[in-house]
Structure formats: C-alpha cells, structure tokens
Design an enzyme around this catalytic site. Structure first.
Site, short mmCIF file in Angstrom:
data_model
loop_
_atom_site.label_atom_id
_atom_site.label_comp_id
_atom_site.label_asym_id
_atom_site.label_seq_id
_atom_site.Cartn_x
_atom_site.Cartn_y
_atom_site.Cartn_z
N SER A 49 20.63 -5.44 35.08
CA SER A 49 21.97 -5.19 34.54
C SER A 49 22.60 -6.50 34.05
O SER A 49 22.19 -7.60 34.45
CB SER A 49 22.87 -4.57 35.61
OG SER A 49 23.18 -5.55 36.59
N ASP A 83 20.40 -2.99 31.54
CA ASP A 83 21.31 -1.93 31.98
C ASP A 83 22.79 -2.33 31.88
O ASP A 83 23.14 -3.49 32.14
CB ASP A 83 20.96 -1.61 33.44
CG ASP A 83 21.54 -0.29 33.92
OD1 ASP A 83 21.65 0.64 33.10
OD2 ASP A 83 21.88 -0.19 35.12
N ASP A 105 26.76 -0.20 26.93
CA ASP A 105 27.91 0.32 27.66
C ASP A 105 29.20 -0.14 27.01
O ASP A 105 29.78 -1.16 27.37
CB ASP A 105 27.85 -0.13 29.13
CG ASP A 105 28.88 0.58 29.99
OD1 ASP A 105 29.75 1.27 29.42
OD2 ASP A 105 28.82 0.45 31.22
N GLU A 135 26.75 5.85 27.05
CA GLU A 135 27.62 6.65 27.93
C GLU A 135 28.91 6.93 27.17
O GLU A 135 29.34 6.14 26.36
CB GLU A 135 27.91 5.82 29.18
CG GLU A 135 28.74 6.50 30.21
CD GLU A 135 28.83 5.65 31.49
OE1 GLU A 135 27.80 5.48 32.15
OE2 GLU A 135 29.92 5.15 31.77
N HIS A 177 28.95 5.24 41.35
CA HIS A 177 28.21 4.01 41.61
C HIS A 177 28.49 3.45 43.00
O HIS A 177 29.60 3.58 43.53
CB HIS A 177 28.59 2.92 40.59
CG HIS A 177 27.95 3.10 39.26
ND1 HIS A 177 28.62 3.61 38.18
CD2 HIS A 177 26.69 2.84 38.83
CE1 HIS A 177 27.81 3.65 37.13
NE2 HIS A 177 26.63 3.19 37.49
N HIS A 205 23.50 8.27 36.66
CA HIS A 205 23.82 6.96 37.26
C HIS A 205 24.37 7.19 38.66
O HIS A 205 24.79 8.28 39.02
CB HIS A 205 24.87 6.23 36.40
CG HIS A 205 24.28 5.59 35.18
ND1 HIS A 205 24.28 4.23 34.99
CD2 HIS A 205 23.61 6.12 34.13
CE1 HIS A 205 23.68 3.95 33.85
NE2 HIS A 205 23.27 5.08 33.30
N GLY A 206 24.36 6.10 39.45
CA GLY A 206 24.92 6.20 40.79
C GLY A 206 24.13 7.14 41.68
O GLY A 206 24.69 7.85 42.53
N ASN A 227 18.98 6.64 37.82
CA ASN A 227 19.23 5.22 38.13
C ASN A 227 19.58 5.01 39.60
O ASN A 227 20.52 5.63 40.11
CB ASN A 227 20.40 4.71 37.29
CG ASN A 227 20.03 4.52 35.83
OD1 ASN A 227 18.99 4.96 35.37
ND2 ASN A 227 20.91 3.85 35.10
N THR A 230 21.89 0.73 44.62
CA THR A 230 22.45 0.42 45.93
C THR A 230 21.51 0.77 47.08
O THR A 230 21.48 0.06 48.10
CB THR A 230 23.80 1.17 46.08
OG1 THR A 230 24.66 0.74 45.00
CG2 THR A 230 24.47 0.88 47.40
#
Ligand code: G3H
Ligand code: ZN
Length: 277
Positions: A49, A83, A105, A135, A177, A205-206, A227, A230
C-alpha cells in the site's frame, strides 16, 4: 512465479473462487504470504500500500524489489499489486517496479473529480499493460467507504465503471478496514446485485474482520479479490509478544521467525478457504 494480477483474478472468476490479496509491510510478510500460499497450493496477490511505502521512507523500489524476488521464486502464481494509491507519482513508478496492477484510490475527491482522476490513471496504466482496481468516490475515503451503514449503489457503480474503464471495483458491502475481531456481517444480496450490475470483478476490502462463513458466502455471491491485511499483523504481533516474555532474548530473529510462521499459518487458512482447494 510472477503472474499478472488480471490473469489470477480471471482464473478465480472463471472457477467461482476468489484470489486473496495480502498486505506486505516487511520482507517477512512477503515470505510468509508465499509460504502460506504454497502450503495451500493456490495463487495469491502480494500488495504493497501507499501507506507501507510511506513507512519505508517514501521509497517504493527497495520493498518492491524484495517482494518481487520472493514472488519470482514462488512455486505458485503470485501477482504484485500496488494498493490504495492516491499519489500520481507512485502510480507512475508501478510498471517499472514490476507491479501487475494498481488500486487507484481517488475516493477522497468529489465524484466527478474521482472519475476524472481514475480515468486518467486507467489510461496511463492500461497503456503500460497494467490491471486497475478502483473504488467509488461518493462514499468517501478508505475508512468512510466501509463505515457502518455505507453501501455502494449498483447503478452508480455501473456508471463509475463505464466512465473510468477500471478492471475491478472495490465496493462497500459491510466490511471495515483494520478490524481485529471477525464480527462483520456482509450484505450478500447487494454483492449479487453489484456483480450483475458492474460486469467487472468485485473486490472486498477490510476482510480481516469478516468471519469464514461470511467470506465463503461473499465469494459465492460474486467477490473475486479479497483483501486481507490486519489479520496478518494480529498474528505477527501476538507471536512477538509471546516470544518477548523471555527477557533475555535480544536477537530479533528469535521473535521475528515465530511471527513470520504465525503469518504463514494465517495465509494458509485464508488461501485454502477462498480458493476452495
Ligand atoms: O486494502 C487492504 C485491505 O482492505 C485490508 O484490510 O487490514 O482490514 O484486512 P484489513
Ligand atoms: Zn483496503
């Protein structure tokens, strides 16, 4: 082996499965992700990212080169993805650093500006042979896009894809996220509506905060790229904490090695689940 992102996503879509995309912060993340994917015998995407590039002093080349070398040595297909990129200067470096794709993004901009910025980036990246994810702008920034209650509208998603020419679309369907517990509930009917409306692969995402059964249902409904960031850091940090209870320990390899192993096990779990293998 290094494989174009578009190829991995197209294969997953044709198979009715999903390809997981894991966030790389350190070289150990890349090593763990590839080891985990090899154990699952399924392809994977390594994504770096803009935030991670900032962590490395704003320099993309060193972490990209290390990640690329790990990808090239893999026994399964591995794609490189840049990312959550807002910086046009970083987009310009993607192809030269071996990336097969970029998530542009521009979601913090007003809708029309998001469309213009994304379309310009798509034109540039397609000319270089790269695959592009984006997005929606009207749902706000990275965190706002997945805030509780925020959802992507299928009609607007269709218009956005048509206006920008993106190859895949990240949509807001209930995930957030940076969740450290897996309690998110997704709107599966909306995922199916979005899949039918946009005509390009959907990206979740998240995904760290989404339980296994919800992920499986999301793939069945139409998610193709998932994706995960975490969850790796949760595994890494828990292992470091366990190792550091030994106060005589000073060699970082003694706590980084178990942390890397913990990430590998996490990657194997998600990759097996999402690939359906
Ligand atoms: O783009 C990256 C992902 O959306 C990661 O999200 O860290 O919540 O799994 P996560
Ligand atoms: Zn994300």
């Amino acid at each position: 082996m290094l494989t174009p992102t578009g190829e991995l996503v197209a294969a997953a879509r044709a198979a009715g499965s999903a390809v997981p995309a894991f966030n790389v912060i350190t070289i150990e993340h890349a090593e763990a992700i590839v080891a985990g994917a090899e154990a699952a015998n399924a392809p994977v995407i390594l994504q770096i990212s803009e935030n991670a590039v900032r962590f490395h002093g704003g320099r993309l080349a060193p972490i990209a080169a290390a990640t690329r070398a790990v990808a090239e040595a893999a026994r399964v297909g591995v794609a490189l993805h840049l990312d959550h990129v807002e910086d046009a200067g970083l987009i310009a470096q993607a192809a030269a650093n071996g990336f097969g794709s970029v998530m542009v993004d521009a979601s913090t901009l007003p809708y029309e500006e998001n469309v213009a910025a994304t379309a310009a980036a798509v034109a540039r990246l397609h000319a270089e042979g790269l695959w592009v994810e984006s997005e929606l702008g009207e749902v706000g920034g990275k965190d706002g896009a997945h805030a509780p209650g925020v959802r992507t509208d299928p009609g607007e998603a269709r218009a956005f894809v048509d206006a920008t020419g993106v190859d895949a679309l990240a949509v807001a369907v209930g995930s957030s996220h940076a969740m450290t517990d897996r309690t998110a509930r997704l709107d599966h009917a909306l995922i199916t509506s979005l899949r039918d409306a946009v005509g390009v692969p959907l990206v979740l995402h998240g995904s760290s905060g989404v339980p296994d059964d919800e992920l499986t249902a999301a793939v069945a409904a139409g998610m193709v790229k998932v994706n995960i960031g975490t969850a790796l850091n949760t595994a890494f940090t828990a292992a470091v904490r366990r190792a550091l209870t030994d106060e005589s320990l000073v060699d970082p390899r003694r706590y980084i090695a178990p942390a890397r192993d913990a990430m590998t096990a996490t990657v194997t779990h998600f990759t097996t689940l999402l690939s359906g293998r």
